[in-house]
Design an enzyme around this catalytic site. Structure first.
Site, PDB file in Angstrom:
ATOM      1  CE1 TYR A 178      43.137  37.352  37.291  1.00 18.17           C
ATOM      2  CE2 TYR A 178      45.203  37.409  36.000  1.00 18.17           C
ATOM      3  CZ  TYR A 178      43.858  38.035  36.092  1.00 18.17           C
ATOM      4  OH  TYR A 178      43.286  38.873  35.530  1.00 18.17           O
TER       5      TYR A 178
ATOM      6  CE1 TYR B 209      41.268  37.088  30.675  1.00 15.79           C
ATOM      7  CE2 TYR B 209      40.455  38.803  31.642  1.00 15.79           C
ATOM      8  CZ  TYR B 209      41.517  38.188  31.320  1.00 15.79           C
ATOM      9  OH  TYR B 209      42.515  39.021  31.192  1.00 15.79           O
ATOM     10  NE  ARG B 210      44.279  35.062  33.404  1.00 16.00           N
ATOM     11  CZ  ARG B 210      45.439  35.383  33.115  1.00 16.00           C
ATOM     12  NH1 ARG B 210      45.602  36.682  32.505  1.00 16.00           N
ATOM     13  NH2 ARG B 210      46.524  34.971  33.647  1.00 16.00           N
TER      14      ARG B 210
END
Length: 522
Positions: A95, A473-474
């Site tokens: 991420y 969601y991320r």
């Protein structure tokens, strides 16, 4: 001291103003904790996203060791309008790693704030600072012979509970919904004030880690995946280690079995017969995490042919889908639930059950069993060797826990990835009623062509999934603004109204989750 020439500056800040701010940071933290030289900033510039390193290059990094120092830092930042990007362990590889969202942001590194403040073995609670890793906390429990177990994400040894929970990560035990198990935060706000959520603001309180809600609005969730405050302490609940943990695998031979798998497991999951987050991992996820390399089977670029996937499946004794779950409790409880699970699988006519006794220490079963048993390891990083080249982004859409939804998402994702010459490397994580569909977009970052393809691919994944009503969601830092748009204008206006109220100078991680007062247009 002599004035330094800075190659990268925060946006809107001159060399002279930045130098003044750096001198104040040095006075507060000591020269050794204010990092400005290029070689000192290397750990904060390594990214795996398909964009230039320079786009996420920090101007400096500050290493804080106390809450008081964090308060001092934000006061200096307000004075000079310096934006900071806060990290705890900085191990969020899929991420965005430790690099800031915007070029020129100053890293606030909290890894040395790593005190385990308190663990209560009776109430099964912990209070820790943001630099504490799961590996450190696991060692603490082992050393003190505490009958408690952790839930953590796959990079468990080097990641930490505060950072993972603040980004709403998940784990693989019955306590795997990490934000649900969080209880009490201490936050430094943009003005330097300290807020304690839940019961933490009560004088002489003794229930901060046992009662989440406190009085009035519950604020904890507002600070997750946001940039409204800096978490300097977090409480959370630990699971009592049960007398029996029984991990198992169900192996399915065909990619088309995903529909039946989810329909079979959902009732068991909702009824808590299977109490942990069930993982349904595809062939390449398991092959990669077991250190299989694509080069062993295929040379050259492009998506791996299905015929090769079937060959890997045969060679490595894997399923097209590999389901991992566990049972927990006394022997009597586990026996009862094991009977229900095995009878359900047998009635379905599909799926081969593999127990721990049958699997032994073979990978990937061993590391999956350890994760479900609260034992940290780093085995899943073997995924990055599958294709090589250091490129990785995690695409994580959510859906209902329905077989038809999962099949639809898998088919769409594979089609888009293969279009760009990339492989579908995915797993579904079965929550109580939702599915976290995690896809590791792996590519060769040393190849300009493949890097550009990966960027276009990720954009198309977002666009096409959004058209079907799916959102992630991320997401990694390069795509935060784009994903924020998926959630519509009203949500964004509310988020920015809160930002203006709490952080009018926009100093805390501007751009996090698309929240940035400098760029947001009504």
């Amino acid at each position: 001291m002599s004035e330094q020439k800075y190659a990268v500056l925060p946006r809107g800040i001159s060399q002279q103003e930045f130098q003044k701010a750096i001198e104040e940071f040095q006075k507060l933290l000591g020269d050794e904790n204010v990092l400005t030289k290029p070689e000192q900033l290397v750990p904060y510039t390594k990214i795996m996203m398909p964009v230039a390193d320079s786009e996420h290059a920090p101007s400096a990094a500050l290493v804080a060791t106390t809450v008081e120092q964090v308060q001092g830092i934000v006061r200096i930042c307000n004075k000079y309008k310096i934006p900071i990007w806060t990290i705890s362990t900085g191990r969020n590889f899929g991420y965005g790693s430790a690099a800031p969202q915007h070029r020129g942001q100053v890293i606030l590194d909290l890894k040395r704030m790593n005190k385990i403040i308190h663990v209560d073995p009776d109430l099964c609670t912990a209070l820790v600072e943001p630099g504490v890793t799961y590996g450190q906390l696991y060692d603490y429990l082992q050393k003190n012979n505490l009958p408690l177990m952790l839930s953590f994400s796959a990079p468990s040894v080097i990641a930490g509970p505060v950072g993972n929970t603040m980004d709403r990560g998940v784990g693989y035990t019955p306590y795997g919904e990490h934000f649900m198990m969080q209880c009490g935060m201490e936050l430094v706000l943009a003005n330097g004030e300290i807020l304690r959520t839940g019961m933490g603001s009560v004088k002489n309180e003794n229930s901060w880690q046992v009662f989440k809600w406190g009085y009035g609005p519950t604020l904890d969730g507002m600070f997750t995946q946001s940039n409204y405050g800096i978490c300097t302490k977090m409480g959370f609940w630990l699971m009592p280690r049960p007398p029996v943990i029984k991990p198992f695998e169900i192996r399915y031979e065909n990619e088309s079995d995903i529909t039946d798998i989810v329909e079979l497991l959902r009732p068991l999951r909702i009824a808590q017969i299977i109490p942990n987050s069930v993982v349904i991992a595809n062939i390449l996820w398991e092959a990669g995490s077991a250190n299989v390399r694509r080069s062993e089977y295929v040379t050259g670029g492009g998506a791996t042919p299905d015929s090769v996937l079937r060959q890997i499946q045969r060679d490595k004794n894997l399923g097209a889908w590999n389901v991992y779950a566990a049972l927990y409790g006394t022997q009597e409880q586990v026996d009862v639930n094991w009977k229900i699970v095995t009878e359900t699988i047998k009635k379905s006519g599909k799926g081969k059950i593999i127990t721990q006794e049958e699997a032994g220490n073979t990978q990937p079963f061993k590391y999956r069993a350890e994760l479900m048993s609260g034992i940290p390891n780093l085995q899943e990083f073997g995924l990055y060797n599958w294709r090589g080249g250091g490129g990785s982004m995690w695409f994580a859409p959510v859906s209902q826990a329905r077989g038809s939804e999962c099949d639809r998402q898998k088919t769409l994702a594979k089609k888009i990835l293969n279009k760009y010459g990339l492989d579908y490397v995915g797993e579904f994580i079965v929550g109580w009623r939702d599915m976290h569909h995690v896809i590791d977009v792996l590519y060769d970052r040393t190849s300009k062509e493949e890097t550009e393809s990966a960027y276009r691919c990720f954009h198309e994944l977002i666009n096409e999934f959004e058209k079907e009503g799916y959102a992630v969601y991320r997401v990694n830092t390069a795509f935060m603004e784009r994903v924020a748009q998926s959630y519509g204008p009203v949500k964004r206006r509310v988020e920015h109204a809160i930002k203006r109220a709490l952080d009018p100078n926009n100093i805390l991680a501007p751009g996090k989750s698309g929240i940035d007062l400098d760029t947001f247009k009504e």
